[in-house]
Design a protein around this motif. Structure first.
Motif, PDB file in Angstrom:
ATOM      1  N   ARG A 120      -2.191   3.717  -7.190  1.00  0.00           N
ATOM      2  CA  ARG A 120      -1.620   2.552  -7.865  1.00  0.00           C
ATOM      3  C   ARG A 120      -1.880   1.302  -7.031  1.00  0.00           C
ATOM      4  NH1 ARG A 120       3.034   1.630 -10.472  1.00  0.00           N
ATOM      5  NH2 ARG A 120       3.959   1.016  -8.470  1.00  0.00           N
ATOM      6  N   LYS A 121      -2.420   0.274  -7.666  1.00  0.00           N
ATOM      7  CA  LYS A 121      -2.718  -0.964  -6.962  1.00  0.00           C
ATOM      8  C   LYS A 121      -1.460  -1.600  -6.373  1.00  0.00           C
ATOM      9  CE  LYS A 121      -6.747  -1.950  -9.866  1.00  0.00           C
ATOM     10  NZ  LYS A 121      -7.386  -2.904 -10.821  1.00  0.00           N
ATOM     11  N   ASP A 122      -0.332  -1.459  -7.088  1.00  0.00           N
ATOM     12  CA  ASP A 122       0.907  -2.086  -6.632  1.00  0.00           C
ATOM     13  C   ASP A 122       1.461  -1.437  -5.364  1.00  0.00           C
ATOM     14  OD1 ASP A 122       0.755  -3.805  -8.750  1.00  0.00           O
ATOM     15  OD2 ASP A 122       2.246  -2.767  -9.979  1.00  0.00           O
ATOM     16  N   ASP A 123       0.944  -0.236  -4.996  1.00  0.00           N
ATOM     17  CA  ASP A 123       1.446   0.457  -3.810  1.00  0.00           C
ATOM     18  C   ASP A 123       0.619   0.141  -2.560  1.00  0.00           C
ATOM     19  OD1 ASP A 123       3.395   1.693  -5.309  1.00  0.00           O
ATOM     20  OD2 ASP A 123       2.192   3.490  -5.695  1.00  0.00           O
ATOM     21  N   LEU A 124      -0.454  -0.632  -2.703  1.00  0.00           N
ATOM     22  CA  LEU A 124      -1.366  -0.864  -1.583  1.00  0.00           C
ATOM     23  C   LEU A 124      -1.092  -2.194  -0.887  1.00  0.00           C
ATOM     24  CD1 LEU A 124      -4.673   0.423  -3.214  1.00  0.00           C
ATOM     25  CD2 LEU A 124      -3.225   1.629  -1.563  1.00  0.00           C
ATOM     26  N   ARG A 178       4.918   4.465   0.335  1.00  0.00           N
ATOM     27  CA  ARG A 178       5.309   5.791  -0.147  1.00  0.00           C
ATOM     28  C   ARG A 178       6.657   5.790  -0.854  1.00  0.00           C
ATOM     29  NH1 ARG A 178       4.617  10.460   4.042  1.00  0.00           N
ATOM     30  NH2 ARG A 178       5.774   9.113   5.489  1.00  0.00           N
ATOM     31  N   GLY A 179       7.368   4.668  -0.822  1.00  0.00           N
ATOM     32  CA  GLY A 179       8.614   4.608  -1.563  1.00  0.00           C
ATOM     33  C   GLY A 179       9.833   4.447  -0.682  1.00  0.00           C
ATOM     34  N   ALA A 180      10.935   4.033  -1.318  1.00  0.00           N
ATOM     35  CA  ALA A 180      12.157   3.706  -0.590  1.00  0.00           C
ATOM     36  C   ALA A 180      12.729   4.895   0.176  1.00  0.00           C
ATOM     37  CB  ALA A 180      13.195   3.165  -1.568  1.00  0.00           C
ATOM     38  N   ASP A 191       7.969  -1.160   8.676  1.00  0.00           N
ATOM     39  CA  ASP A 191       8.192   0.290   8.729  1.00  0.00           C
ATOM     40  C   ASP A 191       6.892   1.019   8.431  1.00  0.00           C
ATOM     41  OD1 ASP A 191       8.940   2.948   8.406  1.00  0.00           O
ATOM     42  OD2 ASP A 191      10.886   2.421   7.549  1.00  0.00           O
ATOM     43  N   GLU A 192       6.277   1.625   9.462  1.00  0.00           N
ATOM     44  CA  GLU A 192       5.014   2.335   9.259  1.00  0.00           C
ATOM     45  C   GLU A 192       5.219   3.796   8.889  1.00  0.00           C
ATOM     46  OE1 GLU A 192       1.783   1.848  11.909  1.00  0.00           O
ATOM     47  OE2 GLU A 192       1.961  -0.337  12.016  1.00  0.00           O
ATOM     48  N   ASP A 193       6.471   4.222   8.711  1.00  0.00           N
ATOM     49  CA  ASP A 193       6.708   5.536   8.116  1.00  0.00           C
ATOM     50  C   ASP A 193       6.654   5.419   6.596  1.00  0.00           C
ATOM     51  OD1 ASP A 193       6.961   7.163  10.367  1.00  0.00           O
ATOM     52  OD2 ASP A 193       9.024   6.523  10.682  1.00  0.00           O
ATOM     53  N   ARG A 194       7.319   4.406   6.080  1.00  0.00           N
ATOM     54  CA  ARG A 194       7.249   4.186   4.630  1.00  0.00           C
ATOM     55  C   ARG A 194       5.856   3.691   4.245  1.00  0.00           C
ATOM     56  NH1 ARG A 194      11.121   0.440   0.690  1.00  0.00           N
ATOM     57  NH2 ARG A 194       9.570   0.205  -1.006  1.00  0.00           N
ATOM     58  N   PHE A 195       5.331   2.727   4.997  1.00  0.00           N
ATOM     59  CA  PHE A 195       4.013   2.168   4.701  1.00  0.00           C
ATOM     60  C   PHE A 195       2.986   2.873   5.603  1.00  0.00           C
ATOM     61  CE2 PHE A 195       7.184  -0.866   3.458  1.00  0.00           C
ATOM     62  CZ  PHE A 195       6.730  -1.307   2.220  1.00  0.00           C
ATOM     63  N   MET A 196       2.301   3.857   5.024  1.00  0.00           N
ATOM     64  CA  MET A 196       1.391   4.715   5.776  1.00  0.00           C
ATOM     65  C   MET A 196      -0.025   4.140   5.784  1.00  0.00           C
ATOM     66  SD  MET A 196       0.087   8.577   4.852  1.00  0.00           S
ATOM     67  CE  MET A 196       1.602   9.453   5.227  1.00  0.00           C
ATOM     68  N   GLU A 197      -0.605   4.041   6.988  1.00  0.00           N
ATOM     69  CA  GLU A 197      -2.005   3.610   7.087  1.00  0.00           C
ATOM     70  C   GLU A 197      -2.908   4.717   6.559  1.00  0.00           C
ATOM     71  OE1 GLU A 197      -5.539   3.065  10.329  1.00  0.00           O
ATOM     72  OE2 GLU A 197      -3.477   2.968  11.062  1.00  0.00           O
ATOM     73  N   ILE A 198      -3.805   4.381   5.661  1.00  0.00           N
ATOM     74  CA  ILE A 198      -4.712   5.386   5.109  1.00  0.00           C
ATOM     75  C   ILE A 198      -6.182   5.074   5.381  1.00  0.00           C
ATOM     76  CG2 ILE A 198      -3.127   6.169   3.309  1.00  0.00           C
ATOM     77  CD1 ILE A 198      -4.671   4.405   1.315  1.00  0.00           C
ATOM     78  N   TRP A 199      -6.515   3.845   5.786  1.00  0.00           N
ATOM     79  CA  TRP A 199      -7.935   3.503   5.965  1.00  0.00           C
ATOM     80  C   TRP A 199      -8.012   2.326   6.934  1.00  0.00           C
ATOM     81  CZ3 TRP A 199     -11.495   3.463   1.038  1.00  0.00           C
ATOM     82  CH2 TRP A 199     -12.839   3.576   1.419  1.00  0.00           C
ATOM     83  N   ASN A 200      -8.980   2.386   7.842  1.00  0.00           N
ATOM     84  CA  ASN A 200      -9.198   1.294   8.785  1.00  0.00           C
ATOM     85  C   ASN A 200     -10.640   0.818   8.679  1.00  0.00           C
ATOM     86  OD1 ASN A 200      -8.829  -0.555  10.848  1.00  0.00           O
ATOM     87  ND2 ASN A 200      -9.241   0.938  12.470  1.00  0.00           N
ATOM     88  N   LEU A 201     -10.821  -0.461   8.420  1.00  0.00           N
ATOM     89  CA  LEU A 201     -12.156  -1.053   8.316  1.00  0.00           C
ATOM     90  C   LEU A 201     -12.387  -1.907   9.560  1.00  0.00           C
ATOM     91  CD1 LEU A 201     -11.823  -2.431   4.645  1.00  0.00           C
ATOM     92  CD2 LEU A 201     -12.350  -0.089   5.364  1.00  0.00           C
ATOM     93  N   VAL A 202     -13.388  -1.546  10.365  1.00  0.00           N
ATOM     94  CA  VAL A 202     -13.696  -2.302  11.585  1.00  0.00           C
ATOM     95  C   VAL A 202     -14.905  -3.187  11.321  1.00  0.00           C
ATOM     96  CG1 VAL A 202     -14.424  -2.163  13.992  1.00  0.00           C
ATOM     97  CG2 VAL A 202     -12.728  -0.547  13.109  1.00  0.00           C
ATOM     98  N   PHE A 203     -14.729  -4.481  11.576  1.00  0.00           N
ATOM     99  CA  PHE A 203     -15.810  -5.466  11.399  1.00  0.00           C
ATOM    100  C   PHE A 203     -16.388  -5.774  12.783  1.00  0.00           C
ATOM    101  CE2 PHE A 203     -12.483  -6.897   8.177  1.00  0.00           C
ATOM    102  CZ  PHE A 203     -12.965  -6.053   7.182  1.00  0.00           C
ATOM    103  N   MET A 204     -17.451  -5.073  13.152  1.00  0.00           N
ATOM    104  CA  MET A 204     -18.012  -5.169  14.488  1.00  0.00           C
ATOM    105  C   MET A 204     -18.918  -6.405  14.550  1.00  0.00           C
ATOM    106  SD  MET A 204     -19.686  -1.959  16.550  1.00  0.00           S
ATOM    107  CE  MET A 204     -18.477  -0.855  15.859  1.00  0.00           C
TER     108      MET A 204
END
Length: 893
Positions: A120-124, A178-180, A191-204
């Motif tokens: 869902r776009k609204d969750d990102l 991930r929700g309340a 809060d990085e437990d609720r908001f989970m990192e799923i992808w990292n883009l490195v601009f070298m």
């Protein structure tokens, strides 16, 4: 969505975006700073650092990774695991921020029916580096994210570097809400437990001139080529798409956990959520088992074998932690035969080599479990003695140093020490144990830092590599003419090297073989106008560059000088004999033992070879003889030896074997001996026909760890010299024995049989003498309090007979309260045995306590039961002191 399906979609999506699909590199990588590949970008480092020209402008992979820094935390949180898979897409001077952001957004938000993940776009949410306005604007322009869900963060969170001078750049991370129920609202900064990192883009994009810490560095300028390096944890996104709380519950892991719980008769899930409750340790143990079984499978699959250091120690620790956790769950039977096949079936779809190599993998894993079960038995005995000493001293706390010794010396887990101590009513000095563990860990870190410092400064080599790759002609030439490109001393580039100095010389062209694939480097000389350099080592500090370590025997060498590189021809041919001999022995092994006897390591130098292979149990004499015969028949048959270059997939399809732990390029070299009889990926030097190997004789076969054996052999003239030495020895022994060489075996057998019979007769005579003295010992008993006590030093009775004599004397006292204490000084170290009658024990005189008193006087230790105990010491001259200590102990009883 199954994990394997996510993997398939990832590769298909980026392949559709013109990315080359690059297979995962093995977990073992040729980076001296890494035990294992720990990030998806590791195999691409030479391209990202500009050390090599990439064969593609865009690439994608799902890379196997292992991280072990937080192994003690595995099972306690949702974030800590050892093995994981990293999805990555890479650009080498092609697309940059706009391409990376737009493709990431498209893949995440495209519906599942369209090949995406359907989030869902609204969750990102997205984060960008503080002053990276370009990335911020691109997220607004190319996606549906509103400005309030694009968060600016500092260097600590959103700037990437290697920790040393070199490339760096801002990053942009993608988070999923991930929700309340998982925590507070407000985005990843809250809060990085609720908001989970799923992808990292490195601009070298930057060149860093100094890196003092993760958040403290200098930017020297922009890189000449901008690169993209991204990473998405496959297990993490699988947990999201499968609606589970942590990586232990995804489809590729949970079935192992579930079976472990079934075997233990416990229920998983008592500590629901992403943190395992301390009050429900079952969940932690089950998660450890699930993680470590899979990690162990993957490491063995890539050629790691259990050992006591380096990669082997990490694997051993994981397998033993899994077995230990099952033990703590109450499972005492072998666990891996039940659990490992489940993990194989789960991972085999993505990594079919786990299925084809199953015989080897299971053999190694099961042997390690068997070995650890024996360790647990031995450790239990040692613990019992130490616990007894603690209680005898009136203490209630098991000492931390003894717990550490059990862990460090005997491999006995602290968890079991805690459990067993509690069963005996003892606490454990955990603070002392943890302190010693911390000291050991700091020593290990300091040692690792010291070792790393010797390899970390690759700047000088990168600089020399930028001038061009070495024209390497080791396969075709023994001598080449070239020019000195650069000189290095003590890690720094210098203008010259003078007589007596040692340093590294880089030539634009060389015939010297650089150490790799188990083959040592060539020896030889480099000559210049008025100078002579002895080559003592040859290495590849970075790919494509050959560095010769030299000692300047005479003259001086300067940068830019013309030079002639000359390999010692005898060294080269004898090294080639050994390397080809290794391939022949490997093929003979597989012919005699079967296809599961795969090589796991090798070492070749002129005239000598060593080959490690997966196998349980020693090879008997008949098998070793058959191996040697098969190998020498291949030598006699003058089989053709040829080299073929082809793509890695083509080589595998052709049936070529790859050495575990080696990293291969897309184009590989296959060495073939006798057609399909021996086909192996190899970068070493070889003979042209098998007959050129010369004689081959096996000299040793031994164990190098659970499920791993080692063969050693001489080849060529070294083999003949070895056989000549053995022939001379046989001739000399035949002369001493007075028989012909063909009769020597029977003669030695007769002599050994006669010697054993004589030893038996002598032992029987000694026993008779000792028993004859029994009656006299009873007469020598003295009255100490209410106990009749015998104390005697017996210099003529060995330790083995001492117990028999003590029990015989005790029996002659009948129902009387008596104790017998005997010390043998027949051997190099004293032995003490004490036996007591029931009446003596009723009076408080116990054998174990008396032995401890005597052993202390002897400078040793011991123990046993109340009726019979044995100990020892270091000093025979203190036998009288030991007997005096026993008299005093009886008097005070």
């Amino acid at each position: 969505m199954e994990t394997a399906e996510i993997r398939r979609r990832w590769l298909a999506y980026f392949e559709g975006k013109d990315h080359a699909v690059v297979p995962s590199a093995p977990l073992i990588h040729d980076d001296p700073n890494l035990l294992f590949v720990n990030a998806g970008m590791v195999p691409f480092k030479p391209y990202l650092l500009g050390q090599q020209t990439p064969p593609w402008q865009r690439a994608t992979s799902v890379q196997k990774c292992v991280r072990t820094g937080d192994i003690e935390e595995v099972g306690k949180t949702s974030r800590h695991g050892t093995f994981f898979q990293m999805n990555g897409n890479f650009s080498f001077g092609d697309y940059f921020k706009a391409g990376a952001i737009s493709m990431a957004w498209e893949f995440l938000t495209t519906p599942e029916a369209g090949g995406g993940l359907g989030l869902r776009k609204d969750d990102l949410w997205a984060t960008v580096y503080n002053d990276d306005d370009e990335a911020f604007d691109l997220w607004l322009e190319l996606t549906d994210l509103p400005a309030e869900r694009i968060v600016r963060r500092d260097e600590e969170d959103n700037y990437w570097s290697m920790g040393v001078p070199g490339p760096g750049g801002p990053s942009s991370e993608i988070f999923l809400d991930r929700g309340a129920e998982y925590g507070r609202d407000g985005g990843p900064a809250v809060d990085e437990d609720r908001f989970m990192e799923i992808w990292n883009l490195v601009f070298m994009q930057h060149e860093l001139s100094a890196v003092r810490s993760k958040s403290d560095f200098d930017i020297a300028g922009n890189l000449p080529q901008q690169n993209i390096d991204t990473g998405m944890g496959l297990e993490r996104i699988a947990s999201v798409l499968q609606g589970v709380d942590n990586l232990y519950e995804i489809d590729q892991v949970y079935p192992v956990l579930d079976r472990a719980a079934e075997m233990a008769g416990v229920e998983y899930g008592a500590s629901s959520g992403h943190i395992a409750s301390e009050s429900h340790p079952h969940d932690v143990h089950l998660r450890v088992v699930a993680d470590h079984v899979r990690s162990g499978l993957m490491l063995i699959g890539d050629g790691v074998v259990p050992g006591n250091e380096g990669r082997g120690y990490v694997l051993r620790r994981m397998l033993r932690r899994a077995v230990r956790s099952m033990r703590l769950l109450g499972v005492t039977d072998p666990a891996l035969p039940e659990l490992l096949p489940i993990s194989r079936d789960l991972m085999g779809e993505s990594y079919p080599e786990l299925v084809s190599g199953w015989d080897r993998i299971s053999q190694i894993a099961y042997a390690e479990e068997d070995a650890f079960r024996r360790t647990l038995e031995a450790g239990t005995t040692i613990f019992d003695v130490a616990a007894g000493q603690t209680k005898d001293a009136g203490q209630k706390v098991f000492p931390g140093d003894k717990a550490f010794a059990l862990h460090d010396t005997y491999g006995f887990p602290i968890d079991l020490t805690l459990e067993m101590a509690a069963e005996q009513g003892l606490a454990v000095d955990e603070a002392g144990f943890r302190g010693l563990m911390t000291e050991q860990r700091e020593r290990a870190k300091a040692d690792a830092r010291a070792k790393k410092s010797g390899h970390a400064n690759t700047e000088v080599w990168r600089e020399l590599r930028s001038l061009g790759a070495t024209d390497w002609r080791a396969y075709t030439d023994l001598a080449t003419d070239g020019r000195v490109v650069g000189l290095v001393r003590d890690g720094e580039r210098v203008g010259g090297l003078s007589q007596g100095e040692t340093g590294q010389v880089v030539l634009d062209t060389t015939s010297f073989y650089a150490e790799s694939g188990g083959q040592v480097a060539d020896a030889g000389i480099i000559t210049l106008d008025g100078a002579r350099l002895e080559v003592v080592d040859v290495q590849r500090p970075v790919k494509g560059l050959v560095a010769h370590t030299v000692k300047v025997a005479s003259g001086e060498v300067t940068e830019g000088a013309d030079a002639r590189a000359e390999v010692d021809p005898t060294w080269r041919i004898e090294a080639a004999q050994a390397h080809s001999g290794t391939h022949v022995v490997h093929a003979a092994l597989r012919q005699v033992l079967g296809p599961s006897a795969l090589q796991s390591g090798s070492y070749n130098k002129p005239g000598y070879l060593r080959l490690d292979f997966a196998w349980n149990g020693a090879l008997d004499a008949a098998t070793r003889s058959e191996l040697e015969e098969v190998a020498n028949l291949a030598v006699r048959d003058d089989l053709p030896v040829s080299a073929h270059w082809m793509s890695l997939p083509a080589a595998r399809e052709w049936g070529a074997l790859a050495l575990f732990g080696e990293t291969y390029d897309e184009d590989v070299r296959v060495i073939e001996i006798g057609g399909p009889w021996s086909r192996e990926l190899c970068g070493g030097t070889h003979v042209q026909h098998s007959s050129q190997i010369g004689a081959l004789t096996l000299t040793g076969e031994s164990s190098v760890g659970s499920g791993s054996r080692r063969l050693e052999a001489f080849v060529g003239l070294n083999a003949l010299r070895h056989l000549a030495t053995e022939r001379a020895l046989v001739a000399e022994l035949s002369t001493i024995a007075g028989v012909q060489p063909t009769e020597l075996k029977d003669k030695v057998s007769q002599l050994v049989a006669r010697l054993k019979e004589t030893e038996r007769e002598i032992t029987a005579m000694k026993r008779q003498q000792a028993q004859g003295a029994t009656a006299g010992l009873v007469d020598e008993a003295e009255q100490v309090g209410g106990i009749r006590l015998v104390t005697k030093e017996l210099p003529e009775v060995d330790g083995g007979d001492l117990r028999t004599v003590a029990q015989d004397v005790r029996g002659r006292f009948g129902d009387a309260a008596a104790a017998v204490a005997l010390v043998s000084t027949a051997g190099a170290k004293p032995v003490v045995v004490v036996a007591t009658t029931q009446a003596a024990r009723d009076a408080g005189v116990k054998a174990g306590a008396l032995v401890k008193a005597a052993a202390t006087a002897l400078g040793g230790g011991g123990g046993g039961k109340d009726d019979l105990a044995q100990g020892g010491g270091q000093d025979n001259s203190r036998a009288a002191d030991a007997l005096a200590a026993i008299r005093a102990a009886v008097a005070n009883a």
